[in-house]
Design a protein around this motif. Sequence first.
Motif, mmCIF file in Angstrom:
data_model
loop_
_atom_site.group_PDB
_atom_site.id
_atom_site.type_symbol
_atom_site.label_atom_id
_atom_site.label_comp_id
_atom_site.label_asym_id
_atom_site.label_seq_id
_atom_site.Cartn_x
_atom_site.Cartn_y
_atom_site.Cartn_z
ATOM 1 N N PRO A 201 0.831 -1.211 0.000
ATOM 2 C CA PRO A 201 0.000 0.000 0.000
ATOM 3 C C PRO A 201 0.865 1.260 0.000
ATOM 4 O O PRO A 201 1.517 1.573 0.996
ATOM 5 C CB PRO A 201 -0.795 -0.130 1.307
ATOM 6 N N SER A 202 0.869 1.982 -1.084
ATOM 7 C CA SER A 202 1.771 3.131 -1.226
ATOM 8 C C SER A 202 1.451 4.254 -0.242
ATOM 9 O O SER A 202 2.356 4.974 0.199
ATOM 10 C CB SER A 202 1.733 3.675 -2.661
ATOM 11 N N VAL A 203 0.176 4.414 0.117
ATOM 12 C CA VAL A 203 -0.183 5.502 1.024
ATOM 13 C C VAL A 203 0.413 5.264 2.407
ATOM 14 O O VAL A 203 1.037 6.146 2.996
ATOM 15 C CB VAL A 203 -1.720 5.671 1.119
ATOM 16 N N SER A 204 0.242 4.057 2.950
ATOM 17 C CA SER A 204 0.803 3.799 4.276
ATOM 18 C C SER A 204 2.334 3.757 4.225
ATOM 19 O O SER A 204 2.997 4.182 5.175
ATOM 20 C CB SER A 204 0.238 2.512 4.876
ATOM 21 N N ASN A 205 2.922 3.264 3.112
ATOM 22 C CA ASN A 205 4.383 3.281 2.989
ATOM 23 C C ASN A 205 4.928 4.706 3.045
ATOM 24 O O ASN A 205 5.991 4.952 3.629
ATOM 25 C CB ASN A 205 4.816 2.617 1.681
ATOM 26 N N LYS A 206 4.197 5.632 2.441
ATOM 27 C CA LYS A 206 4.598 7.040 2.485
ATOM 28 C C LYS A 206 4.732 7.519 3.925
ATOM 29 O O LYS A 206 5.722 8.181 4.296
ATOM 30 C CB LYS A 206 3.561 7.882 1.744
ATOM 31 N N GLN A 226 1.263 11.719 16.449
ATOM 32 C CA GLN A 226 1.382 11.643 14.992
ATOM 33 C C GLN A 226 0.942 10.277 14.481
ATOM 34 O O GLN A 226 0.217 10.176 13.484
ATOM 35 C CB GLN A 226 2.820 11.938 14.558
ATOM 36 N N GLU A 227 1.409 9.218 15.138
ATOM 37 C CA GLU A 227 0.990 7.874 14.733
ATOM 38 C C GLU A 227 -0.533 7.746 14.775
ATOM 39 O O GLU A 227 -1.160 7.226 13.835
ATOM 40 C CB GLU A 227 1.602 6.822 15.651
ATOM 41 N N ASN A 228 -1.124 8.199 15.859
ATOM 42 C CA ASN A 228 -2.568 8.029 16.032
ATOM 43 C C ASN A 228 -3.370 8.817 15.000
ATOM 44 O O ASN A 228 -4.384 8.332 14.475
ATOM 45 C CB ASN A 228 -2.981 8.439 17.440
ATOM 46 N N MET A 229 -2.932 10.035 14.719
ATOM 47 C CA MET A 229 -3.649 10.865 13.742
ATOM 48 C C MET A 229 -3.539 10.266 12.337
ATOM 49 O O MET A 229 -4.526 10.233 11.585
ATOM 50 C CB MET A 229 -3.098 12.292 13.764
ATOM 51 N N ILE A 230 -2.341 9.802 11.974
ATOM 52 C CA ILE A 230 -2.166 9.192 10.652
ATOM 53 C C ILE A 230 -2.962 7.900 10.552
ATOM 54 O O ILE A 230 -3.595 7.613 9.532
ATOM 55 C CB ILE A 230 -0.666 8.968 10.365
ATOM 56 N N GLN A 231 -2.952 7.116 11.634
ATOM 57 C CA GLN A 231 -3.715 5.872 11.625
ATOM 58 C C GLN A 231 -5.205 6.136 11.441
ATOM 59 O O GLN A 231 -5.889 5.419 10.694
ATOM 60 C CB GLN A 231 -3.482 5.105 12.936
ATOM 61 N N ALA A 232 -5.724 7.162 12.108
ATOM 62 C CA ALA A 232 -7.139 7.512 11.970
ATOM 63 C C ALA A 232 -7.479 7.845 10.529
ATOM 64 O O ALA A 232 -8.558 7.495 10.027
ATOM 65 C CB ALA A 232 -7.472 8.685 12.888
ATOM 66 N N MET A 233 -6.569 8.525 9.850
ATOM 67 C CA MET A 233 -6.782 8.841 8.439
ATOM 68 C C MET A 233 -6.706 7.592 7.566
ATOM 69 O O MET A 233 -7.549 7.363 6.691
ATOM 70 C CB MET A 233 -5.744 9.873 7.984
ATOM 71 N N LEU A 234 -5.700 6.727 7.810
ATOM 72 C CA LEU A 234 -5.527 5.536 6.990
ATOM 73 C C LEU A 234 -6.693 4.560 7.140
ATOM 74 O O LEU A 234 -7.018 3.815 6.207
ATOM 75 C CB LEU A 234 -4.210 4.841 7.344
ATOM 76 N N LEU A 235 -7.334 4.560 8.298
ATOM 77 C CA LEU A 235 -8.492 3.685 8.511
ATOM 78 C C LEU A 235 -9.653 4.021 7.573
ATOM 79 O O LEU A 235 -10.564 3.202 7.390
ATOM 80 C CB LEU A 235 -8.956 3.771 9.966
ATOM 81 N N GLN A 236 -9.609 5.215 6.974
ATOM 82 C CA GLN A 236 -10.679 5.633 6.062
ATOM 83 C C GLN A 236 -10.339 5.396 4.594
ATOM 84 O O GLN A 236 -11.127 5.722 3.707
ATOM 85 C CB GLN A 236 -10.976 7.127 6.268
ATOM 86 N N THR A 237 -9.160 4.823 4.306
ATOM 87 C CA THR A 237 -8.722 4.693 2.914
ATOM 88 C C THR A 237 -9.275 3.435 2.250
ATOM 89 O O THR A 237 -9.628 2.447 2.914
ATOM 90 C CB THR A 237 -7.182 4.643 2.818
ATOM 91 N N TYR A 238 -9.293 3.483 0.924
ATOM 92 C CA TYR A 238 -9.675 2.303 0.130
ATOM 93 C C TYR A 238 -8.738 1.145 0.417
ATOM 94 O O TYR A 238 -9.179 -0.008 0.537
ATOM 95 C CB TYR A 238 -9.648 2.656 -1.359
ATOM 96 N N ASP A 239 -7.422 1.424 0.492
ATOM 97 C CA ASP A 239 -6.454 0.345 0.670
ATOM 98 C C ASP A 239 -6.665 -0.401 1.979
ATOM 99 O O ASP A 239 -6.492 -1.632 2.041
ATOM 100 C CB ASP A 239 -5.017 0.895 0.608
ATOM 101 N N HIS A 240 -7.028 0.314 3.047
ATOM 102 C CA HIS A 240 -7.311 -0.381 4.305
ATOM 103 C C HIS A 240 -8.523 -1.302 4.139
ATOM 104 O O HIS A 240 -8.488 -2.472 4.557
ATOM 105 C CB HIS A 240 -7.578 0.629 5.422
ATOM 106 N N LYS A 241 -9.572 -0.775 3.532
ATOM 107 C CA LYS A 241 -10.777 -1.588 3.353
ATOM 108 C C LYS A 241 -10.503 -2.788 2.448
ATOM 109 O O LYS A 241 -10.994 -3.897 2.692
ATOM 110 C CB LYS A 241 -11.898 -0.716 2.783
ATOM 111 N N GLU A 242 -9.685 -2.574 1.416
ATOM 112 C CA GLU A 242 -9.303 -3.674 0.527
ATOM 113 C C GLU A 242 -8.490 -4.715 1.275
ATOM 114 O O GLU A 242 -8.682 -5.924 1.097
ATOM 115 C CB GLU A 242 -8.509 -3.127 -0.663
ATOM 116 N N GLY A 243 -7.582 -4.272 2.138
ATOM 117 C CA GLY A 243 -6.792 -5.202 2.919
ATOM 118 C C GLY A 243 -7.635 -6.052 3.845
ATOM 119 O O GLY A 243 -7.407 -7.267 3.991
#
Length: 258
Positions: A201-206, A226-243
Amino acid sequence: MGNLVEIEVKDRIGHIRLNRPYKLNALSRELVEEVIQSLNSLSRDEEIMVIILSGEGKAFCAGGDIAAMKNLNDAYEVAKWIDFVSDLSKKMIDIDKYVIAAVHGYAAGAGFSIALAADFIVADENAKFALSFSNIGLIPDLGLIKLLSERISPQIAKEWISSGKVISAEEAYSNGIINRVSKGSVVEEAVRFAEFIVQGPSVSNKYVKYLVNHVGELHKETAFMQENMIQAMLLQTYDHKEGVDAFFEKRTPQFAGK
């Protein structure tokens, strides 16, 4: 002489090859400019997942171009030159995409610096990493002291730098400086190494790259936030749902970078 940098895009991997073999890919102003431009171009291409930096000829990079530096007339010009070349290390660290240095022959002086500025290093089994600065009464530059000290103990870093150490691929691997040692084509090994990035997943790798590169600068509470805020954002991504869907469906996820 042709282009000082060769660029190729294949299978979602951007290849940048230093193409100054007659000078062992020593860093001239023109070469540095072309590499920075290439990094900028490839980092903007959303189809590219990872960049591999390698060198043509007998060496990855023999360091700074001594002939070019001889033409610098005073301390101000020297400082401008070093600041300019350091932009290459900074660019490799700062771009969103992972960079793999594929090292063969020598990565000497500033060549070692730019290898360390990559996120990963894959090295030929006969590669050498040379800290030759003390032999001419200088210290490392282009971020080498910081980048090396983040990988090994301060005591070993000081010994290696002050002794002008030449480090074999085996020793570099055993000290955690490089990720893979290649017995065949180092670029082909770098491509194999890059598989988990290309398929990932390129977004989380970034954000992994950003957080790991900056974690030493952060207070504990800031790092947690920072970890928590980024994680909250990534939980809303297509790639997370696909995973998650792929996990329950027992299949390989097809990440889309969004």
